[in-house]
Design a protein around this motif. Structure first.
Motif, PDB file in Angstrom:
ATOM      1  N   ILE A 128      12.673  -7.429  20.953  1.00 33.67           N
ATOM      2  CA  ILE A 128      13.131  -8.191  19.959  1.00 33.67           C
ATOM      3  C   ILE A 128      11.870  -7.730  18.803  1.00 33.67           C
ATOM      4  O   ILE A 128      10.750  -8.277  18.973  1.00 33.67           O
ATOM      5  N   THR A 129      12.213  -6.987  17.760  1.00 32.14           N
ATOM      6  CA  THR A 129      11.231  -6.986  16.464  1.00 32.14           C
ATOM      7  C   THR A 129      11.751  -7.858  15.419  1.00 32.14           C
ATOM      8  O   THR A 129      12.800  -8.004  14.925  1.00 32.14           O
ATOM      9  N   VAL A 130      10.741  -8.660  14.959  1.00 29.77           N
ATOM     10  CA  VAL A 130      10.636  -9.704  13.912  1.00 29.77           C
ATOM     11  C   VAL A 130       9.921  -9.411  12.901  1.00 29.77           C
ATOM     12  O   VAL A 130       8.646  -8.984  12.941  1.00 29.77           O
ATOM     13  N   THR A 131      10.584  -9.012  11.754  1.00 31.05           N
ATOM     14  CA  THR A 131       9.732  -8.389  10.464  1.00 31.05           C
ATOM     15  C   THR A 131      10.320  -9.273   9.179  1.00 31.05           C
ATOM     16  O   THR A 131      11.220  -9.922   8.887  1.00 31.05           O
ATOM     17  N   ALA A 132       9.501  -8.560   8.210  1.00 32.06           N
ATOM     18  CA  ALA A 132       9.784  -9.145   6.593  1.00 32.06           C
ATOM     19  C   ALA A 132       9.325  -8.082   5.763  1.00 32.06           C
ATOM     20  O   ALA A 132       8.655  -7.292   6.234  1.00 32.06           O
ATOM     21  N   PRO A 133       9.680  -8.228   4.610  1.00 29.82           N
ATOM     22  CA  PRO A 133       9.177  -7.244   3.593  1.00 29.82           C
ATOM     23  C   PRO A 133       7.520  -7.521   3.288  1.00 29.82           C
ATOM     24  O   PRO A 133       7.037  -8.347   3.771  1.00 29.82           O
ATOM     25  N   LEU A 134       7.069  -6.391   3.069  1.00 28.62           N
ATOM     26  CA  LEU A 134       5.631  -6.205   3.132  1.00 28.62           C
ATOM     27  C   LEU A 134       4.763  -7.302   2.326  1.00 28.62           C
ATOM     28  O   LEU A 134       3.775  -7.903   2.562  1.00 28.62           O
ATOM     29  N   SER A 135       5.433  -7.509   0.993  1.00 32.66           N
ATOM     30  CA  SER A 135       4.901  -8.434   0.203  1.00 32.66           C
ATOM     31  C   SER A 135       4.905  -9.887   0.772  1.00 32.66           C
ATOM     32  O   SER A 135       3.934 -10.657   0.779  1.00 32.66           O
ATOM     33  N   LEU A 136       6.006 -10.163   1.774  1.00 33.74           N
ATOM     34  CA  LEU A 136       6.191 -11.496   2.109  1.00 33.74           C
ATOM     35  C   LEU A 136       5.165 -11.820   3.471  1.00 33.74           C
ATOM     36  O   LEU A 136       4.586 -12.594   3.629  1.00 33.74           O
ATOM     37  N   LEU A 137       4.993 -10.392   4.164  1.00 29.32           N
ATOM     38  CA  LEU A 137       4.064 -10.351   5.358  1.00 29.32           C
ATOM     39  C   LEU A 137       2.842 -10.795   4.711  1.00 29.32           C
ATOM     40  O   LEU A 137       2.085 -11.508   5.364  1.00 29.32           O
ATOM     41  N   ALA A 138       2.250 -10.025   3.597  1.00 30.34           N
ATOM     42  CA  ALA A 138       0.747 -10.343   2.929  1.00 30.34           C
ATOM     43  C   ALA A 138       0.758 -11.953   2.694  1.00 30.34           C
ATOM     44  O   ALA A 138      -0.511 -12.429   2.871  1.00 30.34           O
ATOM     45  N   GLN A 139       1.634 -12.391   1.974  1.00 30.61           N
ATOM     46  CA  GLN A 139       1.595 -13.868   1.580  1.00 30.61           C
ATOM     47  C   GLN A 139       1.559 -14.770   2.794  1.00 30.61           C
ATOM     48  O   GLN A 139       0.625 -15.685   2.908  1.00 30.61           O
ATOM     49  N   ARG A 140       2.374 -14.587   3.888  1.00 27.07           N
ATOM     50  CA  ARG A 140       2.217 -15.472   4.777  1.00 27.07           C
ATOM     51  C   ARG A 140       0.881 -15.172   5.854  1.00 27.07           C
ATOM     52  O   ARG A 140       0.304 -16.377   6.141  1.00 27.07           O
ATOM     53  N   ILE A 141       0.170 -14.086   5.926  1.00 27.69           N
ATOM     54  CA  ILE A 141      -0.958 -14.047   6.592  1.00 27.69           C
ATOM     55  C   ILE A 141      -2.064 -14.711   5.704  1.00 27.69           C
ATOM     56  O   ILE A 141      -3.394 -15.118   6.449  1.00 27.69           O
ATOM     57  N   MET A 142      -2.141 -14.292   4.456  1.00 29.30           N
ATOM     58  CA  MET A 142      -3.035 -15.017   3.493  1.00 29.30           C
ATOM     59  C   MET A 142      -3.046 -16.479   3.758  1.00 29.30           C
ATOM     60  O   MET A 142      -4.222 -17.096   3.896  1.00 29.30           O
ATOM     61  N   ALA A 143      -1.967 -17.174   3.744  1.00 30.74           N
ATOM     62  CA  ALA A 143      -1.846 -18.624   3.874  1.00 30.74           C
ATOM     63  C   ALA A 143      -2.262 -18.920   5.288  1.00 30.74           C
ATOM     64  O   ALA A 143      -2.892 -20.039   5.437  1.00 30.74           O
ATOM     65  N   ARG A 144      -1.809 -18.304   6.149  1.00 33.53           N
ATOM     66  CA  ARG A 144      -2.057 -18.702   7.664  1.00 33.53           C
ATOM     67  C   ARG A 144      -3.586 -18.718   8.101  1.00 33.53           C
ATOM     68  O   ARG A 144      -3.917 -19.581   8.863  1.00 33.53           O
ATOM     69  N   ASP A 145      -3.918 -17.268   7.626  1.00 34.05           N
ATOM     70  CA  ASP A 145      -5.502 -17.106   8.106  1.00 34.05           C
ATOM     71  C   ASP A 145      -6.472 -17.308   7.261  1.00 34.05           C
ATOM     72  O   ASP A 145      -7.727 -17.115   7.494  1.00 34.05           O
ATOM     73  N   GLY A 146      -6.174 -17.881   5.977  1.00 38.16           N
ATOM     74  CA  GLY A 146      -7.208 -18.177   5.051  1.00 38.16           C
ATOM     75  C   GLY A 146      -8.024 -16.868   4.495  1.00 38.16           C
ATOM     76  O   GLY A 146      -8.996 -17.028   4.339  1.00 38.16           O
ATOM     77  N   ILE A 147      -7.472 -15.545   4.708  1.00 36.21           N
ATOM     78  CA  ILE A 147      -7.922 -14.406   4.190  1.00 36.21           C
ATOM     79  C   ILE A 147      -7.683 -13.794   2.732  1.00 36.21           C
ATOM     80  O   ILE A 147      -6.626 -14.442   2.342  1.00 36.21           O
TER      81      ILE A 147
END
Length: 195
Positions: A128-147
């Protein structure tokens, strides 16, 4: 025993799916956690990483952010790292799955960003591949990882070099967890998997 392999880019929602399945009673394996555990016990692996990326290892201790800067800047560097780390992680997960089978576990979900590149998919019954648009991916990992935005962009750019081979199922995770969970429940029902 049925084994699901969950893959997709950082921020796509693999971990959310894994947490949901775990809450429902599934046995779950996070390949990234296995990787970190292997790094704690396999000194030969750390030495091999140090040989390839000397600036990322100090006195036998791996600096993940330093390693990230090395591999996110070059697809060749990422391939070199994976050639060293994937076999170790694949072997460790294979051992875990064998033990789960001996223990009578009926269902296991494995989360792995490099499910196909590591050949881990060969141990799975369903992918199963779980994905999202690139802009949403960036927002999520910035918030999650504090980067920073720049670091998030570099990480995602490196991942675009990865091939997320066609999975049996693709889930577009656009942010609504209830919708994400409904999509997972539909696949569970389709496969007659119960907990």
């Amino acid at each position: 025993m049925t084994v699901w392999g969950l893959t997709g880019p950082s921020g796509g929602g693999k971990s959310a799916v894994l947490q949901y399945l775990r809450a429902k009673g599934a046995t779950c394996i996070d390949a990234d956690e296995v990787y970190h555990a292997v790094l704690q016990t396999d000194t030969a692996l750390v030495a091999a990483i140090a040989a390839q990326f000397p600036s990322a290892v100090t006195q036998g201790t791996l600096d993940r952010k330093a390693l990230g800067r090395c591999v996110f800047a070059s697809s060749e560097a990422l391939v070199a790292l994976e050639a060293v780390t994937h076999p170790a992680v694949l072997s460790a997960i294979d051992n875990q799955l064998r033990q789960h089978a001996k223990d009578g576990v009926a269902f296991v979900a494995v989360e792995a960003i490099a499910l196909h590149r590591s050949r881990l998919y060969e141990l799975c019954d369903t992918t199963i591949t779980v994905t999202a648009p690139l802009s949403l991916l960036a927002q999520r990992i910035m918030a999650r990882d504090g980067i920073s935005e720049a670091y998030a962009a570099a990480r995602l750019a490196a991942q675009t070099q990865m091939t997320f081979h066609p999975a049996q199922y693709q889930i577009d995770n656009l942010g609504d967890k209830d919708e994400l969970y409904r999509k997972i429940d539909t696949i569970l029902t389709t496969q007659a998997i119960t907990f």
